[in-house]
Scaffold this active site. Sequence first.
Site, PDB file in Angstrom:
ATOM      1  N   GLU A 289      -5.429  -5.104  10.562  1.00  0.00           N
ATOM      2  CA  GLU A 289      -4.465  -4.293  10.920  1.00  0.00           C
ATOM      3  C   GLU A 289      -4.931  -3.475  12.089  1.00  0.00           C
ATOM      4  OE1 GLU A 289      -2.514  -3.155   6.821  1.00  0.00           O
ATOM      5  OE2 GLU A 289      -4.358  -1.848   6.901  1.00  0.00           O
TER       6      GLU A 289
ATOM      7  N   GLY B  16       2.094   2.256  10.691  1.00  0.00           N
ATOM      8  CA  GLY B  16       2.940   3.390  10.461  1.00  0.00           C
ATOM      9  C   GLY B  16       3.744   3.720  11.791  1.00  0.00           C
TER      10      GLY B  16
ATOM     11  N   GLU C 280      -7.209   4.431   7.694  1.00  0.00           N
ATOM     12  CA  GLU C 280      -6.979   5.896   7.348  1.00  0.00           C
ATOM     13  C   GLU C 280      -8.344   6.293   6.550  1.00  0.00           C
ATOM     14  OE1 GLU C 280      -3.127   5.286   5.547  1.00  0.00           O
ATOM     15  OE2 GLU C 280      -2.124   5.091   7.448  1.00  0.00           O
TER      16      GLU C 280
ATOM     17  N   GLY D  75       2.505  -1.198   4.424  1.00  0.00           N
ATOM     18  CA  GLY D  75       2.601   0.204   4.072  1.00  0.00           C
ATOM     19  C   GLY D  75       4.133   0.889   3.704  1.00  0.00           C
ATOM     20  N   GLY D  76       4.714   1.402   4.900  1.00  0.00           N
ATOM     21  CA  GLY D  76       6.102   1.924   4.642  1.00  0.00           C
ATOM     22  C   GLY D  76       6.947   1.428   3.954  1.00  0.00           C
TER      23      GLY D  76
ATOM     24  N   SER E 147       3.301  -2.501  10.294  1.00  0.00           N
ATOM     25  CA  SER E 147       4.630  -2.318  10.732  1.00  0.00           C
ATOM     26  C   SER E 147       5.293  -3.607  10.231  1.00  0.00           C
ATOM     27  CB  SER E 147       5.180  -1.683  11.881  1.00  0.00           C
ATOM     28  OG  SER E 147       4.312  -0.468  12.116  1.00  0.00           O
TER      29      SER E 147
ATOM     30  N   ASN F 173       1.026  -1.246   0.143  1.00  0.00           N
ATOM     31  CA  ASN F 173       0.079   0.012  -0.041  1.00  0.00           C
ATOM     32  C   ASN F 173       0.686   1.126  -0.016  1.00  0.00           C
ATOM     33  OD1 ASN F 173      -1.693   2.050   0.344  1.00  0.00           O
ATOM     34  ND2 ASN F 173      -2.297   1.412   2.593  1.00  0.00           N
ATOM     35  N   TRP F 174       1.105   1.732  -1.041  1.00  0.00           N
ATOM     36  CA  TRP F 174       1.998   2.916  -1.406  1.00  0.00           C
ATOM     37  C   TRP F 174       1.283   4.102  -0.656  1.00  0.00           C
ATOM     38  CZ3 TRP F 174       4.303   2.657  -7.015  1.00  0.00           C
ATOM     39  CH2 TRP F 174       4.851   1.412  -7.172  1.00  0.00           C
ATOM     40  N   LYS F 175       0.177   4.238  -0.269  1.00  0.00           N
ATOM     41  CA  LYS F 175      -0.675   5.569   0.215  1.00  0.00           C
ATOM     42  C   LYS F 175      -0.490   6.638  -0.628  1.00  0.00           C
ATOM     43  CE  LYS F 175      -0.050   3.229   4.726  1.00  0.00           C
ATOM     44  NZ  LYS F 175      -0.064   3.380   6.061  1.00  0.00           N
TER      45      LYS F 175
ATOM     46  N   HIS G  79      -9.753   0.812   4.900  1.00  0.00           N
ATOM     47  CA  HIS G  79      -8.470   0.879   5.667  1.00  0.00           C
ATOM     48  C   HIS G  79      -8.534   1.908   6.768  1.00  0.00           C
ATOM     49  CE1 HIS G  79      -4.346   2.361   6.414  1.00  0.00           C
ATOM     50  NE2 HIS G  79      -3.952   1.392   5.788  1.00  0.00           N
TER      51      HIS G  79
HETATM   52  C1  PEP Z   1      -1.192  -0.140   6.015  1.00  0.00           C
HETATM   53  O1  PEP Z   1      -1.028   1.025   5.558  1.00  0.00           O
HETATM   54  O2  PEP Z   1      -1.919  -0.844   5.631  1.00  0.00           O
HETATM   55  C2  PEP Z   1       0.120  -0.458   6.900  1.00  0.00           C
HETATM   56  C3  PEP Z   1       0.425  -1.637   7.243  1.00  0.00           C
HETATM   57  O3  PEP Z   1       1.044   0.469   7.109  1.00  0.00           O
HETATM   58  P1  PEP Z   1       2.537   0.270   7.524  1.00  0.00           P
HETATM   59  O4  PEP Z   1       3.262  -1.235   7.065  1.00  0.00           O
HETATM   60  O5  PEP Z   1       3.626   1.393   7.445  1.00  0.00           O
HETATM   61  O6  PEP Z   1       2.243  -0.061   9.175  1.00  0.00           O
END
Ligand code: PEP
Length: 290
Positions: A178, A184, A110, A237-238, A216, A18-20, A108
């Site tokens: 999640e 994040g 967010e 994500g990151g 994470s 997930n590049w957001k 999600h």
């Molecule tokens: C996400 O945005 O779905 C996520 C899991 O982010 P991160 O891996 O950065 O925690």
Amino acid sequence: MDPRGRNMAVRTKLVAGNWKMNGLREDGVALARALVHRMVAAGAGGPGCELLVCPPATLLTTVGGLIAGSGIALGGQDCHAAAKGAFTGDISPEMLADAGCTHVILGHSERRHGHGEDDTAVHGKILGAWRAGLTAILCVGETRAQREAGTAVDIVASQLAGSMPSQAEPDNLVVAYEPVWAIGTGLTATLEDIAAMHAAIRTRLPAQTRILYGGSVNPQNAASILGLGEVDGALVGGASLDGESFWTIARNCPSPQPPPRERGEGGPLGASAMRHPTGARTRAPKGAGG
Ligand code: PEP
């Protein structure tokens, strides 16, 4: 075996990036090329799991063109429930499919917390995604306060009950657990908590529906998380913004194992044990579009 030669009796792990809201065209091109390069170098076996990238909408067609034929799938990060209309700034499931997407992330945290999306809205979006032939990645997860209050399983169960349409099947839905406090933040749930939550989610899904963990995930913790029996992959994500990190996470997927016989006997929804591969659905889901 399905037409692509995949064994339909196993839940192949899926690692989704997930590049957001990250990346200009130059960044997206570099990242897509880095992943395709690794796919080509890895040969027929690839990384040992299915790979999906979900770039920002502005990069979908560019990234889609670069990954075409590589075995990496393309997904959107959100969509509207409707096919078209006066919804300024939104993107429809049909538009995502037209851009080459086979998947879309929905619900999600967010979106739930940053944009006030409730379970009803997510439910409608999933139906829209199915109408367009997309596989929905439904995100669920508790906040820190809810975990500390001991209500994490209840919260996730309620999110599933409210947002997952009854027509869910393993080929049209993936669930991503999640924990909100782990996204994040560099914090991850303990392996025990992940295993317990995935087991709780598993009892509420059609058999063979994949459950990803997100929060994470990084190259250091991927092996232990992805090694858990009920974890069918990761939503990243990151760490998905770096080609080497994302690839290393994917390489940490253990080989797919045939599920225990009892898992093929159907969950509470009594769905089929058959699942499509990462590619687009080939038929409309039962009752989708309502
Ligand atoms: C996400 O945005 O779905 C996520 C899991 O982010 P991160 O891996 O950065 O925690």
